[in-house]
Motif scaffolding. Structure first.
Motif, short mmCIF file in Angstrom:
data_model
loop_
_atom_site.label_atom_id
_atom_site.label_comp_id
_atom_site.label_asym_id
_atom_site.label_seq_id
_atom_site.Cartn_x
_atom_site.Cartn_y
_atom_site.Cartn_z
N PHE A 29 -3.68 7.32 11.40
CA PHE A 29 -3.36 7.43 10.00
C PHE A 29 -2.42 5.86 9.73
CE2 PHE A 29 -4.41 11.54 10.80
CZ PHE A 29 -5.13 11.93 9.53
N TRP A 32 -5.39 4.34 8.10
CA TRP A 32 -5.72 4.99 6.80
C TRP A 32 -4.69 4.70 5.72
CZ3 TRP A 32 -9.30 8.69 5.32
CH2 TRP A 32 -8.98 9.26 4.13
N ALA A 33 -3.37 4.76 6.12
CA ALA A 33 -2.39 4.33 5.19
C ALA A 33 -2.44 2.69 4.52
CB ALA A 33 -0.75 4.33 5.69
N GLY A 37 -3.37 2.12 1.04
CA GLY A 37 -2.51 1.74 0.34
C GLY A 37 -2.44 0.36 -0.53
N SER A 157 2.82 11.02 9.77
CA SER A 157 3.64 10.88 8.76
C SER A 157 4.35 9.53 8.94
CB SER A 157 4.62 11.84 8.52
OG SER A 157 3.91 13.06 8.29
N GLY A 160 2.70 6.31 8.01
CA GLY A 160 2.75 6.13 6.70
C GLY A 160 4.17 5.34 6.40
N ALA A 164 4.00 1.45 5.46
CA ALA A 164 4.61 1.06 4.34
C ALA A 164 5.46 -0.01 4.35
CB ALA A 164 5.33 2.29 3.51
N ASP A 246 -4.55 8.03 -6.34
CA ASP A 246 -4.02 7.23 -5.55
C ASP A 246 -4.56 5.77 -5.47
OD1 ASP A 246 -1.54 8.83 -5.39
OD2 ASP A 246 -1.92 9.46 -3.26
N SER A 271 7.11 3.88 -1.04
CA SER A 271 6.01 4.52 -0.20
C SER A 271 6.83 4.98 1.33
CB SER A 271 4.89 3.54 0.31
OG SER A 271 4.09 3.14 -0.75
N SER A 272 7.64 4.34 1.71
CA SER A 272 8.37 4.44 2.72
C SER A 272 9.29 5.71 2.69
CB SER A 272 9.35 3.29 3.15
OG SER A 272 8.46 2.25 3.58
N THR A 275 7.08 8.84 2.71
CA THR A 275 6.40 9.14 3.93
C THR A 275 7.60 9.64 4.79
OG1 THR A 275 6.43 6.84 4.50
CG2 THR A 275 4.48 7.91 4.00
N GLU A 278 7.63 13.08 3.84
CA GLU A 278 6.62 13.81 4.52
C GLU A 278 6.94 14.36 5.99
OE1 GLU A 278 2.50 12.34 5.82
OE2 GLU A 278 2.74 12.24 3.70
#
Length: 425
Positions: A29, A32-33, A37, A157, A160, A164, A246, A271-272, A275, A278
């Protein structure tokens, strides 16, 4: 005293083979992020694509994944805990850095449609198609190893947060470096899959049979299940619009600032924060979903998503936008915990990956495929605010539909546990 020792030993046994999976989620991820992003910003700044051209790339990612999703789902149900497919996806992720460094721009000089097809096929294999393979594998491992999926997903998470913080600075320093960071993460993912992730084979049946008897007739029979279609419609409306919203959000966010560097830095901090929220909510979320039920968790996710989209559309300044963006920190724990428990509790566990691929990802990508290009066109014509208003109203409508028609899950089959970690009965 003997009973307490027995219970302690049982709990210890139930939590074994856990720690490799959060790191697996972290590695995947992170990729992914970073891609989701910053790909849009990279395509605008480095690739010089307009809104419609960027939307075409995301549409191709979604459209081509419509082939990957059902095939990956059936293969995953057949393989169960064998790692052939998941290793192939991780190995493909290693090529992200080389592709954007040496292939993307030459293809763009040839034809923008060609670059959309090639980029879509490649990234959807790793991301849009591959994500269901990763997620169902860890979910099944949680059933076999007796831990909560959401606790392993904390690794995603954390990824992420790290992505970020790191990717924004890497982009400012050297835009292409964000993709080489993805390559490094993919190498780590391969090593984790080979050397770290272990399954409690004594309890593997909790995640499904060996599935040698799983044939295409059984797989095709899932299309007759009414609840599959209701869940698919919900995902097509709520979760898909979440992704489309997004995709080019960073471009919308930049309109509130005078310089790209300033907006990128604030976006990184925002973003930080999202997440981080999250990450924190992943710990209590299984307990919350066990109390309210996974169906209600899905409905709550849809409502929060609609509020976030509509709020962003009506926000008077970037501070309000940041506030609504932070709601995404609540959305993902709600969705990820709820959907994993819901599919396990409302469908045949033997077809877990197939149901997840079809109802969640396949249906979602159909919607993303359609809406990405439509949204890209609307951004260029009526602007972000008006487009977001339409999106938010649509998500709210679909959520109300799901509240009435989604089937109630079986909490025992869903693997829901009480406050002491025991299965509910």
């Amino acid at each position: 005293m003997h009973q307490i020792d027995e219970e302690t030993n049982k709990n210890r046994k139930e939590s074994k083979h856990f720690w490799g999976f959060p790191f697996t989620d972290f590695s995947y991820f992170f990729i992914w992020a970073v891609v989701n992003g910053y790909l849009t910003l990279w395509m605008e700044q480095v690739g010089h694509l307009n809104g419609a051209e960027s939307g075409a790339v995301f549409s191709m990612m979604a459209g081509i994944s419509l082939f990957y999703q059902p095939v990956f789902g059936v293969i995953s149900d057949k393989l169960l805990f064998k790692k052939n497919l998941i290793l192939l996806i991780a190995a493909a992720g290693i090529l992200i850095g080389p592709y954007f460094q040496w292939v993307f721009l030459p293809l763009m000089r040839i034809n923008s449609f060609l670059v959309a097809i090639v980029t879509g096929a490649f990234l959807s294999f790793v991301l849009n198609g591959g994500v269901s393979v990763i997620e169902q594998y860890v979910q099944r491992a949680s059933l076999a190893n007796k831990f909560e999926y959401a606790h392993a997903r904390v690794g995603g998470s954390v990824a992420g947060v790290v992505a970020a913080l790191v990717a924004g600075r890497l982009f400012i320093w050297q835009p292409n470096s964000i993709f080489w960071a993805c390559t490094v993460a993919a190498v780590i993912l391969v090593l984790l899959l080979v050397f770290s992730d272990k399954i409690d084979t004594d309890n593997a049946s909790a995640a499904g049979d060996t599935n040698d008897s799983l044939d295409w007739h059984t797989v095709i029979s899932v299309f007759k299940i009414k609840n599959l279609w209701v869940l698919a419609i919900f995902y097509m409306g709520a979760s898909a619009l979440f992704d489309v919203f997004d995709q080019q959000f960073i471009i919308f966010f930049r309109t509130f600032f005078h310089t790209t560097a300033q907006s990128t830095l604030v976006y990184s901090y925002m973003s930080s924060g999202q997440t981080a929220i999250e990450f924190l909510l992943m710990f209590p979320m299984p307990w919350i979903i066990n109390r309210i039920g996974s169906k209600n968790g899905l409905i709550a996710y849809g409502i929060v998503t609609a509020i976030r989209i509509l709020g962003s559309a009506l926000a008077p300044n970037w501070i309000w936008v940041v506030g609504f963006r932070l709601l995404a920190g609540l959305e993902m724990p709600l969705l990820l915990t709820s959907i994993m428990k819901y599919i396990a509790g409302a469908f045949d566990i033997r077809l877990y990956a197939t149901i997840y691929a079809l109802a969640s990802n396949f249906a979602k990508q159909i919607s993303v495929f359609v809406f990405s290009s439509v949204a890209g066109h609307l951004y260029d014509t009526i602007g972000y605010q008006h487009t977001y208003i339409y999106m938010g109203i649509f998500v709210l409508f679909i959520t109300i539909f799901a509240a009435f028609f989604l089937k109630k899950e079986n909490p025992v089959q869903a693997g829901e546990r009480d406050t002491e970690g025991r299965p509910l009965s």
